[in-house]
Design a protein around this motif. Structure first.
Motif, PDB file in Angstrom:
ATOM      1  N   PRO A 284       0.851  -1.186   0.000  1.00 24.91           N
ATOM      2  CA  PRO A 284       0.000   0.000   0.000  1.00 24.91           C
ATOM      3  C   PRO A 284       0.889   1.239   0.000  1.00 24.91           C
ATOM      4  CG  PRO A 284       0.267  -0.774   2.228  1.00 24.91           C
ATOM      5  CD  PRO A 284       1.083  -1.699   1.348  1.00 24.91           C
ATOM      6  N   ALA A 285       0.340   2.386   0.316  1.00 26.18           N
ATOM      7  CA  ALA A 285       1.155   3.583   0.502  1.00 26.18           C
ATOM      8  C   ALA A 285       1.952   3.428   1.791  1.00 26.18           C
ATOM      9  CB  ALA A 285       0.270   4.823   0.583  1.00 26.18           C
ATOM     10  N   VAL A 286       3.270   3.463   1.676  1.00 26.06           N
ATOM     11  CA  VAL A 286       4.178   3.235   2.805  1.00 26.06           C
ATOM     12  C   VAL A 286       5.069   4.453   2.962  1.00 26.06           C
ATOM     13  CG1 VAL A 286       6.001   1.732   3.717  1.00 26.06           C
ATOM     14  CG2 VAL A 286       4.128   0.737   2.384  1.00 26.06           C
ATOM     15  N   ARG A 287       5.443   4.745   4.185  1.00 26.03           N
ATOM     16  CA  ARG A 287       6.294   5.900   4.472  1.00 26.03           C
ATOM     17  C   ARG A 287       7.742   5.612   4.052  1.00 26.03           C
ATOM     18  NH1 ARG A 287       4.177   7.246  10.601  1.00 26.03           N
ATOM     19  NH2 ARG A 287       1.954   7.386  10.057  1.00 26.03           N
TER      20      ARG A 287
ATOM     21  N   ALA B 169       6.942  -3.781   7.004  1.00 25.16           N
ATOM     22  CA  ALA B 169       7.924  -4.854   6.840  1.00 25.16           C
ATOM     23  C   ALA B 169       7.650  -6.011   7.788  1.00 25.16           C
ATOM     24  CB  ALA B 169       9.331  -4.304   7.047  1.00 25.16           C
ATOM     25  N   ASP B 170       7.253  -5.731   9.014  1.00 24.66           N
ATOM     26  CA  ASP B 170       6.953  -6.793   9.973  1.00 24.66           C
ATOM     27  C   ASP B 170       5.769  -7.635   9.494  1.00 24.66           C
ATOM     28  OD1 ASP B 170       8.996  -5.960  11.627  1.00 24.66           O
ATOM     29  OD2 ASP B 170       7.695  -4.832  12.988  1.00 24.66           O
ATOM     30  N   GLU B 171       4.741  -6.981   8.978  1.00 27.77           N
ATOM     31  CA  GLU B 171       3.563  -7.716   8.496  1.00 27.77           C
ATOM     32  C   GLU B 171       3.922  -8.541   7.264  1.00 27.77           C
ATOM     33  OE1 GLU B 171      -1.145  -6.943   7.341  1.00 27.77           O
ATOM     34  OE2 GLU B 171       0.041  -5.305   8.225  1.00 27.77           O
ATOM     35  N   VAL B 172       4.753  -7.989   6.399  1.00 30.98           N
ATOM     36  CA  VAL B 172       5.184  -8.722   5.211  1.00 30.98           C
ATOM     37  C   VAL B 172       5.957  -9.981   5.598  1.00 30.98           C
ATOM     38  CG1 VAL B 172       6.787  -8.649   3.255  1.00 30.98           C
ATOM     39  CG2 VAL B 172       5.167  -6.789   3.615  1.00 30.98           C
TER      40      VAL B 172
ATOM     41  N   VAL C  83       0.719 -16.641  -2.901  1.00 31.62           N
ATOM     42  CA  VAL C  83       1.239 -16.169  -4.189  1.00 31.62           C
ATOM     43  C   VAL C  83       1.202 -14.648  -4.262  1.00 31.62           C
ATOM     44  CG1 VAL C  83       0.666 -18.284  -5.417  1.00 31.62           C
ATOM     45  CG2 VAL C  83      -1.005 -16.420  -5.339  1.00 31.62           C
ATOM     46  N   GLU C  84       0.345 -14.030  -3.445  1.00 33.60           N
ATOM     47  CA  GLU C  84       0.305 -12.580  -3.321  1.00 33.60           C
ATOM     48  C   GLU C  84       0.499 -12.212  -1.860  1.00 33.60           C
ATOM     49  OE1 GLU C  84      -2.773 -11.621  -7.025  1.00 33.60           O
ATOM     50  OE2 GLU C  84      -3.332 -11.047  -4.985  1.00 33.60           O
ATOM     51  N   ILE C  85       1.497 -11.405  -1.585  1.00 33.29           N
ATOM     52  CA  ILE C  85       1.761 -10.924  -0.238  1.00 33.29           C
ATOM     53  C   ILE C  85       1.041  -9.592  -0.090  1.00 33.29           C
ATOM     54  CG2 ILE C  85       3.529 -10.203   1.410  1.00 33.29           C
ATOM     55  CD1 ILE C  85       3.631 -13.173   0.788  1.00 33.29           C
ATOM     56  N   LEU C  86      -0.047  -9.614   0.695  1.00 35.19           N
ATOM     57  CA  LEU C  86      -0.933  -8.456   0.797  1.00 35.19           C
ATOM     58  C   LEU C  86      -1.165  -8.112   2.261  1.00 35.19           C
ATOM     59  CD1 LEU C  86      -3.599  -9.769  -1.756  1.00 35.19           C
ATOM     60  CD2 LEU C  86      -1.814  -8.068  -2.236  1.00 35.19           C
ATOM     61  N   VAL C  87      -0.606  -7.008   2.722  1.00 36.33           N
ATOM     62  CA  VAL C  87      -0.883  -6.553   4.082  1.00 36.33           C
ATOM     63  C   VAL C  87      -2.311  -6.024   4.132  1.00 36.33           C
ATOM     64  CG1 VAL C  87       1.563  -6.025   4.471  1.00 36.33           C
ATOM     65  CG2 VAL C  87       0.005  -4.205   3.715  1.00 36.33           C
TER      66      VAL C  87
ATOM     67  N   LEU D 295      -7.624  -1.727  -2.002  1.00 32.44           N
ATOM     68  CA  LEU D 295      -7.242  -1.533  -3.398  1.00 32.44           C
ATOM     69  C   LEU D 295      -7.294  -2.860  -4.157  1.00 32.44           C
ATOM     70  CD1 LEU D 295      -4.190   0.861  -2.927  1.00 32.44           C
ATOM     71  CD2 LEU D 295      -6.398   1.478  -3.895  1.00 32.44           C
ATOM     72  N   ARG D 296      -6.720  -3.897  -3.558  1.00 26.77           N
ATOM     73  CA  ARG D 296      -6.664  -5.200  -4.252  1.00 26.77           C
ATOM     74  C   ARG D 296      -8.057  -5.722  -4.561  1.00 26.77           C
ATOM     75  NH1 ARG D 296      -6.809  -8.508  -7.281  1.00 26.77           N
ATOM     76  NH2 ARG D 296      -5.604 -10.439  -7.518  1.00 26.77           N
TER      77      ARG D 296
END
Length: 247
Positions: free
Chosen positions: A181-184, A204-207, A218-222, A228-229
């Motif tokens: 998503p939008a990340v700082r 990064a921790d959630e990923v 197959v998709e890494i989605l926080v 959006l997804r």
């Protein structure tokens, strides 16, 4: 994808998402190579970290990619994971004729770069155990940010490319898409200070937790990227697009 014991190449690993993930993979017991154009940033990224190396690479240069692939395989024959993370994002006023330099740079960096590097390394990766290609796309692959039309289009292209590549490499190389998503980060000016963007460490921790799932998605989605997804499937695309257009 294994969480440890890999040799991982991360493009654009000197800052932002690439740096955060590269250091976490290193902490988890992987050998990590980071690439980028800024040697000083790369040196800072690996400072004090054994089994973490830096190699400069301009992913817009086809000849440099070919030479780099040969060099990295020679230095790190156990290389089994490629993370195509390097990318650029620029805002564009596309409502009238303009200089297309930014648009062309975005396409070369965000599409041709990962396609060329994947092509240069795919035979090697297919011969390794536990091999994987991770393509970093964006939530904007699914709903575009109107003021960044070419960036959004390149990420949509890499989403499609990842889906097709996954089919072709089935049983040989795992293909994973990471859509942030939008990340700082400093991807665009001032982005690292925007309060409504996801903090980098939290992202990064959630990923990393998602990568640890078995089997690896197959998709890494926080959670922050799911609106959006899933916008089109949920019938929310016009509303979400309107929200992005107002930014």
């Amino acid at each position: 994808m294994k969480t440890s014991g890999n040799t991982i190449l991360v493009t654009g690993g000197g800052s932002g998402i690439g740096l955060a993930l590269a250091q976490r993979w290193h902490d988890a017991g992987n050998t990590v190579i980071v690439t980028g154009r800024n040697a000083a940033k790369l040196d800072a990224a690996i400072a004090g970290r054994a089994n973490m190396s830096a190699m400069t690479l301009d992913v817009t240069d086809a000849n440099a990619i070919a030479a780099f692939a040969k060099e990295v395989i020679a230095k790190f024959p156990g290389l089994n994971i490629l993370v195509n993370n390097a990318g650029v994002m620029m805002y564009e006023a596309a409502g009238a004729r303009r200089d297309l330099t930014d648009a062309e740079t975005t396409v070369i960096t965000n599409i041709l770069g990962p396609i060329r590097l994947t092509d240069a390394l795919v035979d090697h990766l297919a011969a390794q155990d536990g091999s994987a290609i991770v393509n970093v796309t964006s939530g904007l692959a699914f709903v575009p940010l109107p003021k960044a039309p070419t960036y959004s289009a390149t990420k949509a292209a890499m989403h499609s490319y990842s889906v097709a590549l996954r089919v072709q490499l089935e049983g040989k190389v795992e293909v994973i898409e990471l859509a942030p998503p939008a990340v700082r980060t400093e991807l665009t000016p001032g982005q690292s200070a925007r309060e409504n963007y996801m903090p980098l460490d939290e992202f990064a921790d959630e990923v990393m937790a998602l990568f640890a799932r078995e089997p690896t998605p197959v998709e890494i989605l926080v959670q922050n990227v799911l609106p959006l997804r899933n916008a089109e499937a949920n019938g929310n695309l016009p509303a979400v697009l309107g929200m992005l257009a107002a930014l």
